[in-house]
Design a protein around this motif. Structure first.
Motif, short mmCIF file in Angstrom:
data_model
loop_
_atom_site.label_atom_id
_atom_site.label_comp_id
_atom_site.label_asym_id
_atom_site.label_seq_id
_atom_site.Cartn_x
_atom_site.Cartn_y
_atom_site.Cartn_z
N THR A 59 0.81 -1.22 0.00
CA THR A 59 0.00 0.00 0.00
C THR A 59 0.85 1.27 0.00
O THR A 59 0.39 2.32 -0.43
CB THR A 59 -0.98 0.02 1.18
OG1 THR A 59 -0.27 -0.09 2.41
CG2 THR A 59 -1.96 -1.15 1.07
N ASP A 60 2.10 1.18 0.47
CA ASP A 60 2.99 2.34 0.37
C ASP A 60 3.20 2.74 -1.08
O ASP A 60 3.40 3.91 -1.40
CB ASP A 60 4.35 2.04 1.02
CG ASP A 60 4.31 2.06 2.54
OD1 ASP A 60 3.27 2.48 3.11
OD2 ASP A 60 5.31 1.65 3.16
N ILE A 61 3.15 1.77 -1.98
CA ILE A 61 3.35 2.03 -3.41
C ILE A 61 2.02 2.16 -4.14
O ILE A 61 1.85 3.04 -4.99
CB ILE A 61 4.19 0.91 -4.05
CG1 ILE A 61 5.59 0.89 -3.45
CG2 ILE A 61 4.25 1.06 -5.57
CD1 ILE A 61 6.45 -0.28 -3.89
N ALA A 62 1.06 1.30 -3.80
CA ALA A 62 -0.19 1.21 -4.57
C ALA A 62 -1.37 1.89 -3.89
O ALA A 62 -2.52 1.67 -4.28
CB ALA A 62 -0.53 -0.26 -4.81
N GLY A 63 -1.14 2.75 -2.91
CA GLY A 63 -2.23 3.30 -2.12
C GLY A 63 -2.85 4.57 -2.64
O GLY A 63 -3.63 5.20 -1.93
N SER A 64 -2.55 4.97 -3.87
CA SER A 64 -3.11 6.20 -4.43
C SER A 64 -3.82 5.92 -5.74
O SER A 64 -3.24 5.34 -6.66
CB SER A 64 -1.99 7.23 -4.67
OG SER A 64 -2.45 8.31 -5.46
N PHE A 65 -5.07 6.35 -5.85
CA PHE A 65 -5.80 6.22 -7.10
C PHE A 65 -5.15 7.05 -8.21
O PHE A 65 -5.20 6.69 -9.38
CB PHE A 65 -7.26 6.67 -6.90
CG PHE A 65 -8.11 6.60 -8.13
CD1 PHE A 65 -8.44 5.38 -8.70
CD2 PHE A 65 -8.61 7.76 -8.72
CE1 PHE A 65 -9.23 5.31 -9.85
CE2 PHE A 65 -9.41 7.70 -9.86
CZ PHE A 65 -9.72 6.47 -10.43
N PHE A 66 -4.51 8.16 -7.84
CA PHE A 66 -3.90 9.04 -8.83
C PHE A 66 -2.51 8.59 -9.29
O PHE A 66 -1.95 9.17 -10.21
CB PHE A 66 -3.79 10.47 -8.28
CG PHE A 66 -5.10 11.21 -8.20
CD1 PHE A 66 -6.24 10.75 -8.83
CD2 PHE A 66 -5.17 12.40 -7.49
CE1 PHE A 66 -7.45 11.44 -8.76
CE2 PHE A 66 -6.37 13.11 -7.42
CZ PHE A 66 -7.52 12.64 -8.05
N ASN A 67 -1.93 7.58 -8.64
CA ASN A 67 -0.60 7.11 -9.02
C ASN A 67 -0.65 5.62 -9.31
O ASN A 67 -0.71 4.81 -8.38
CB ASN A 67 0.42 7.41 -7.93
CG ASN A 67 1.82 6.92 -8.29
OD1 ASN A 67 2.07 6.54 -9.43
ND2 ASN A 67 2.71 6.93 -7.33
N VAL A 68 -0.64 5.25 -10.58
CA VAL A 68 -0.66 3.84 -10.95
C VAL A 68 0.54 3.48 -11.81
O VAL A 68 0.48 2.59 -12.65
CB VAL A 68 -1.98 3.46 -11.67
CG1 VAL A 68 -3.13 3.42 -10.70
CG2 VAL A 68 -2.27 4.39 -12.83
N SER A 69 1.66 4.16 -11.59
CA SER A 69 2.87 3.86 -12.37
C SER A 69 3.32 2.42 -12.14
O SER A 69 3.95 1.82 -13.01
CB SER A 69 3.98 4.84 -12.01
OG SER A 69 4.27 4.79 -10.62
N TRP A 70 2.98 1.85 -10.99
CA TRP A 70 3.33 0.46 -10.69
C TRP A 70 2.49 -0.52 -11.50
O TRP A 70 2.85 -1.69 -11.64
CB TRP A 70 3.12 0.18 -9.19
CG TRP A 70 1.70 0.43 -8.76
CD1 TRP A 70 1.18 1.59 -8.30
CD2 TRP A 70 0.62 -0.51 -8.79
NE1 TRP A 70 -0.16 1.46 -8.03
CE2 TRP A 70 -0.52 0.16 -8.32
CE3 TRP A 70 0.51 -1.85 -9.14
CZ2 TRP A 70 -1.76 -0.47 -8.20
CZ3 TRP A 70 -0.72 -2.47 -9.03
CH2 TRP A 70 -1.83 -1.79 -8.57
N TYR A 71 1.36 -0.06 -12.03
CA TYR A 71 0.41 -0.92 -12.75
C TYR A 71 0.76 -0.91 -14.23
O TYR A 71 0.18 -0.20 -15.03
CB TYR A 71 -1.00 -0.40 -12.50
CG TYR A 71 -2.13 -1.38 -12.78
CD1 TYR A 71 -1.93 -2.62 -13.36
CD2 TYR A 71 -3.45 -1.04 -12.47
CE1 TYR A 71 -2.96 -3.49 -13.61
CE2 TYR A 71 -4.51 -1.90 -12.71
CZ TYR A 71 -4.26 -3.13 -13.28
OH TYR A 71 -5.30 -3.99 -13.53
N GLY A 72 1.77 -1.68 -14.59
CA GLY A 72 2.19 -1.77 -15.98
C GLY A 72 2.86 -0.51 -16.50
O GLY A 72 2.89 -0.27 -17.70
N GLY A 73 3.38 0.33 -15.61
CA GLY A 73 4.04 1.55 -16.05
C GLY A 73 3.09 2.61 -16.56
O GLY A 73 3.46 3.49 -17.33
N THR A 74 1.85 2.57 -16.12
CA THR A 74 0.83 3.50 -16.59
C THR A 74 1.10 4.91 -16.08
O THR A 74 1.41 5.11 -14.92
CB THR A 74 -0.55 3.05 -16.08
OG1 THR A 74 -0.76 1.71 -16.49
CG2 THR A 74 -1.66 3.93 -16.66
#
Length: 200
Positions: A59-74
């Motif tokens: 959640t430290d990485i994936a806890g923001s709706f506005f930041n999905v760079s971890w999701y396939g580099g989006t």
């Protein structure tokens, strides 16, 4: 939102969906209603993953709706509203088109993080060897759950789609999910949990 697809997913038979699901542990229904055109078909994809790392690492990485760079580099290039507040929107480039998504539910607690959002439809080509794929809309619910007395994390996703090609839609979403979450776990040094808490 999706990486280059380098491996094939499994094509499976699809089952009709209901208009709303209750997410375990939460008191409100998560709406998965999506409107399909006459020549597209409604279906769902369900994936789950369990990793040997505590919830907060994810959640430290994936806890923001506005930041999905971890999701396939989006890349999210435009937002409206307040991050993690239902009604917020995000958009950005995706395989020659633009994705547009609206947050419909958000829950965060000491042992869980949940996002649910709806996406508008678009047409794109997943890879040069694939035909054009049209999505008339989609919704997705992601839940990160702490397990094994806080030592491990279970991730559960269910994605509802309207598309003109169900087998290819399944391949695209399932491959994207596995690539994104295995990549995130690898970044954290987390391994796949085999099914018990002994190694957590």
């Amino acid at each position: 939102m999706f990486p280059t697809f380098t491996r094939s997913g499994l094509a499976i038979a699809f089952i009709g969906l209901t208009s709303a699901n209750n997410v375990q542990g939460f008191n409100h229904p998560i709406s998965n209603d999506i409107e399909c055109a006459a020549d597209s078909y409604v279906s769902f994809i369900h994936n789950s993953y369990t990793y040997n790392a505590p919830l907060h690492k994810f959640t430290d990485i994936a806890g923001s709706f506005f930041n999905v760079s971890w999701y396939g580099g989006t890349a999210v290039t435009s937002t409206t509203g307040t991050d993690n507040v239902p009604g917020a929107t995000r958009s950005g480039p995706f395989v020659g088109t633009i994705f547009n998504e609206t947050l419909t539910a958000f829950e965060k607690g000491s042992d869980v993080l949940l996002f649910s959002y709806h996406g508008k439809g678009f047409t794109f080509i997943p890879e040069p060897t694939y035909p054009a794929l049209r999505w008339d809309g989609y919704s997705e619910t992601l839940r990160f759950q702490s397990i094994c007395s806080g030592k491990a994390t279970h991730i559960d996703l269910i994605t509802y789609t309207c598309s003109d090609n169900q087998p290819l839609t399944y391949t695209v979403w399932s491959t994207a999910h596995t690539s994104s979450f295995d990549g995130l776990a690898q970044t954290l040094g987390a391994t796949i949990l085999a099914g018990d808490c002994l190694c957590a």
